[in-house]
Every structure is written in structure tokens, then in C-alpha cells.
Write an enzyme that holds these catalytic residues in place. Structure first.
Site, PDB file in Angstrom:
ATOM      1  N   GLU A 215       0.844  -1.191   0.000  1.00 31.82           N
ATOM      2  CA  GLU A 215       0.000   0.000   0.000  1.00 31.82           C
ATOM      3  C   GLU A 215       0.884   1.247   0.000  1.00 31.82           C
ATOM      4  OE1 GLU A 215      -1.907   1.098   3.927  1.00 31.82           O
ATOM      5  OE2 GLU A 215      -1.819  -1.075   4.183  1.00 31.82           O
TER       6      GLU A 215
ATOM      7  N   CYS B 165      -3.509  -3.805   4.439  1.00 36.82           N
ATOM      8  CA  CYS B 165      -2.556  -4.789   4.959  1.00 36.82           C
ATOM      9  C   CYS B 165      -2.881  -6.221   4.563  1.00 36.82           C
ATOM     10  CB  CYS B 165      -2.489  -4.683   6.478  1.00 36.82           C
ATOM     11  SG  CYS B 165      -2.054  -3.029   7.072  1.00 36.82           S
TER      12      CYS B 165
ATOM     13  N   HIS C 147      -2.613 -10.244  12.081  1.00 35.72           N
ATOM     14  CA  HIS C 147      -2.130  -8.960  11.577  1.00 35.72           C
ATOM     15  C   HIS C 147      -1.807  -8.098  12.790  1.00 35.72           C
ATOM     16  CE1 HIS C 147      -1.713  -5.107   9.773  1.00 35.72           C
ATOM     17  NE2 HIS C 147      -2.850  -4.657  10.268  1.00 35.72           N
TER      18      HIS C 147
END
Length: 445
Positions: free
Chosen positions: A83, A120, A244
Site C-alpha cells: 500500500e 494490509c 495482523h
């Protein structure tokens, strides 16, 4: 069914380090424990002046290929998840392939290349794409190179500044993998959210409180959806659960909710009932507000129990070791957590062969995905080849004024020239701009 998964993995961190307790906290006028205990972070990684998402990704991929004895013809697909991309047309995978072609006799002209974007979670989506490509029989005996690479830079004095990080994770996806096999069952939780976004801007716009709520909500949905595909989960089913990890404190919030869900209606809930009661059931309450209040009280009690603390210490805490030292790597975050868990197991002499991981990925905007991975026999040999400790240890320790300079160097709006703090050594480096404003790269011996 064909066994497909991660055969090899490599980690590349930015060459610079910011110590949050010793260097950042005093300048912010904060208690160091705000970061070390609250966020669970001790330091952050940053790219030096000659580093960016291409160099970090290419250097991770190069080391992976070298130690596995791979040549370009062995790679049929290169997917990059990021990203932090700097081009709205040309994918980062083409830049990385161009770097690698500087050091190999062959080329990657035959390889399918792409770039994935969904905050993510894109790293896991790229992994899924590679696995599906092989399961569909389109790989012709070749493997896929999946690279998650990001520079997670926040605006100065923003709420997310302490969680910054930079690095890359390269993974080689094959049949009969040496590290982990991925399950075909997956669960998803997805909704149109604006918890974190970058509308034509480098630094994210973040609603911090909302972001935590969305993360937890999507993770719950993904776990419920996974169970619809794979059956009920239980804490004893998994050696580790890599999440995550934007910062370890976020995982602490998610883990206790996941544990509550998995023990509901099980022997674990019954064993805890004498101490904290059974979990509240919606039908026992007249209003949702009363039910949610009861759930919060139960969760507060649950996380203080010996059973939960022991489970967290074994299944969750080891996944956070690397992230606590390098910060948030966006697309690479959950993959760092996996590495951290497997590395911990090897260091403790645990034989995980045949045991399972439950991998919980997330991307703002928002989507969560949960799938299982089965650790393969001989995984220790692959983990032993990782040099992540050396990567973390070799970083140059920035002063606060140097941190300000490197932040400006990587701020797209400032275009600051800066002499590197470290010396490149056998690696790809950013080497200036070409005639079409393209970024150029060179391999330094």
C-alpha cells in the site's frame, strides 16, 4: 489433493532503527511505557536514503532465491502486495523483476506479474492468488514469488507515528512445500469502511477508535465464516495464531475475543464457570445494551484467568516478538508474525510438524481473512536459514534529529536530499530518476 503452501520465506528490514523508549518518548514528552507496554512496541524500522519498497522487496527475494538455488525459469509468477506504491500504472513487481535480472543470466519475461492492493491484507490475498494458480494447474511445475513490501510512514505528530515501520517479506509458493501447507478452507469478514484510507495521499487518514472496532468486528466475522467452512475451532487445535499486527496491543484485544468465541460451549468454558460463570447468551437479556455490558464484564474476567494467560503466552505472545522491534509493515505484518512463531518454536526445540497455525489477516477498508496452515516436516531447516535476527541487529540507531531527516527524506512532498546513514553492501539500491520520472535501481557489490 495437491499440497500447496510456503516453501521458503525471507525477511528484509529497513536499515535504520528508532528506539521508541529512549529516543522518541522523551521528545514527545511521553512515559516510555506508553509505547513499550501500551502499544507493545520497542523500536521501529525505517529505510535509509537509498532504500524503498523496491529495494527491500528485491533484496528479500534475491536472498531467498540464492539460498534455495532458484533461477528465473523456476518462477512463473511474481506478485507484490503493497500500500506504498509510487506508480498508479506500473506494478512494483516489474521493478523488482528488473532488479533481479541484473544479477541472473536469465530473465522473468515469461513470469506473470501483478500488484495487489487492499491495505494490509493484500499480502495474504497475493498468497491466496499464488496458491490458487498452482491448484488450478496453471503453474507448469514452477513456483510463485510473493512479496509483501511497505514503508508505513505517518504524518509527524499523528496518532500513528509511533507504529511506523518498513520492511519486506518474500515467500516462495510451491507444491509440496517445506514450511507450511495452506488450507483450502477460508473465512472472510468484509464491509465498506473508512477506518483508515489514503485518498491520493501518502500519509493515511485514520479514525483510531473506529479502526480498532472495525478490526475486531471483521475478525469476528471471518472466524465465524471460517467455522462455517471448516467446522468449530478450539484453542487446543492450534500451536500458534498469528494475527495482523499493526502493534502488539491491538492483538491483545483481538486474542481475548477470539479465545472467548472458541471456548463457547466447550469443556474450557465449563471448567472456568465456577470462577467467572458461563458466557452471557443473548436470549438471557432484555436488551442488546445489557447483553454487551455483560459480555464486556465476562471478557474482563476471562483475560485474568490462568487458562487464558497460559494460552496467550503459548499461542499468541511468541508471534509478536519481531513486530515489537520493527513496527508495522502493513502487508508484511501477519507474515512477520508467522515467522516469529516458527522461529520461537525452533528456539524452544518444539517439533511442530503436522501441527496447525490459524492465520488471521486484516486490511482496513475493510476485510479480514482466516485460514489454517499445517507445519511441514523439516520446517526447522527452513527456519534455521532465516537471518532475521541479523537484520534487526544491524540497524543503525537514529538520533531524534536524524529521524526527522529520514522522515523528510521519504516524505513525497519534500524531496529532501540526504546522505545515507549506512553503507550499501551486496544489495539493490535506489539510484535516482530516469527520463520519464521513473525510479532506477542498481546492484551494489
Amino acid at each position: 489433493m495437491t499440497s500447496v503452501g510456503i516453501d521458503a520465506i525471507e525477511v528484509r528490514t529497513g536499515r535504520l532503527k528508532l528506539d521508541l523508549a529512549e529516543t522518541f518518548a522523551p521528545e514527545q514528552g511521553d512515559d516510555p511505557e506508553k509505547y513499550t507496554k501500551g502499544l507493545g512496541l520497542f523500536s521501529s524500522s525505517f529505510p535509509d536514503a537509498y532504500e524503498d519498497i523496491v529495494t527491500m522487496g528485491a533484496n528479500a527475494a534475491h536472498r531467498l532465491m540464492e539460498r534455495k538455488g532458484l533461477e528465473p525459469e523456476d518462477i512463473g509468477r511474481i506478485d507484490v502486495a503493497t500500500e506504498s506504491s509510487f506508480d498508479n500504472s506500473k506494478p512494483v513487481s516489474t521493478y523488482i523483476a528488473g532488479c533481479l535480472e541484473q544479477v541472473y543470466d536469465g530473465d522473468f519475461h515469461h513470469a506473470n506479474k501483478g500488484e495487489r492492493k487492499f491495505a494490509c491484507i493484500a499480502g495474504t490475498q497475493s498468497l491466496d492468488d499464488a496458491v490458487n494458480w498452482i491448484l488450478a494447474g496453471r503453474n507448469r511445475g514452477r513456483g510463485a514469488l510473493v512479496i509483501a513490501t511497505d514503508t508505513a510512514l505517518y504524518a509527524r505528530d499523528s496518532s500513528g507515528e509511533a507504529t511506523q515501520g518498513a520492511g519486506a517479506v518474500a515467500m516462495y509458493i510451491t507444491e509440496d512445500p517445506d514450511l507450511v501447507k495452506l488450507s483450502t478452507e477460508q473465512g472472510y469478514g468484509s464491509a465498506d469502511e473508512t477506518d483508515f484510507l489514503k485518498p491520493n495521499q501518502q500519509f493515511p487518514s485514520v479514525d483510531g477508535k473506529r479502526s480498532v472496532q472495525v478490526y475486531l468486528a471483521r475478525m469476528r466475522e471471518a472466524l465465524e465464516d471460517f467455522e462455517r467452512a471448516a467446522g468449530d475451532t478450539h484453542p487446543d487445535d492450534y500451536a500458534f495464531i498469528p494475527f495482523h499486527t499493526p502493534f502488539p496491543g491491538m492483538v491483545r484485544k483481538a486474542a481475548v475475543l477470539g479465545y472467548r468465541h472458541m471456548i463457547r460451549g466447550t469443556d474450557v468454558e465449563e471448567a472456568l464457570a465456577d470462577d467467572i460463570g458461563r458466557q452471557p447468551r443473548r436470549d438471557d437479556f432484555d436488551s442488546r445494551e445489557a447483553f454487551e455490558d455483560a459480555i464486556r464484564e465476562y471478557v474482563d474476567d476471562l483475560k485474568e484467568t490462568d487458562a487464558y494467560r497460559e494460552w496467550y503466552g503459548e499461542a499468541i505472545d511468541p508471534t509478536l516478538d519481531i513486530s515489537s522491534q520493527v513496527g508495522n509493515w502493513y502487508t508484511g505484518s501477519v507474515h512477520i508474525a508467522r515467522v516469529s512463531a516458527l522461529k520461537h518454536a525452533v528456539e524452544q526445540g518444539r517439533d511442530l510438524a503436522g501441527q496447525k497455525l490459524l492465520v488471521a489477516s486484516y486490511g482496513s477498508g475493510a476485510q479480514a481473512e482466516i485460514h489454517e496452515e499445517t507445519v511441514q516436516p523439516g520446517f526447522e531447516d527452513e527456519v534455521a536459514e532465516l537471518n532475521v535476527d541479523a537484520e534487526v541487529e544491524r540497524r543503525y540507531d537514529l538520533s531524534f534529529s536524524e529521524y526527522e531527516q529520514i522522515h523528510d527524506r521519504h516524505n513525497h512532498e519534500k524531496s529532501v536530499e540526504l546522505e545515507p546513514f549506512t553503507q550499501p553492501d551486496s544489495e539493490f539500491v535506489f539510484d535516482g530518476w530516469g527520463p520519464m520520472n521513473e525510479r532506477q535501481y542498481t546492484y551494489i557489490e
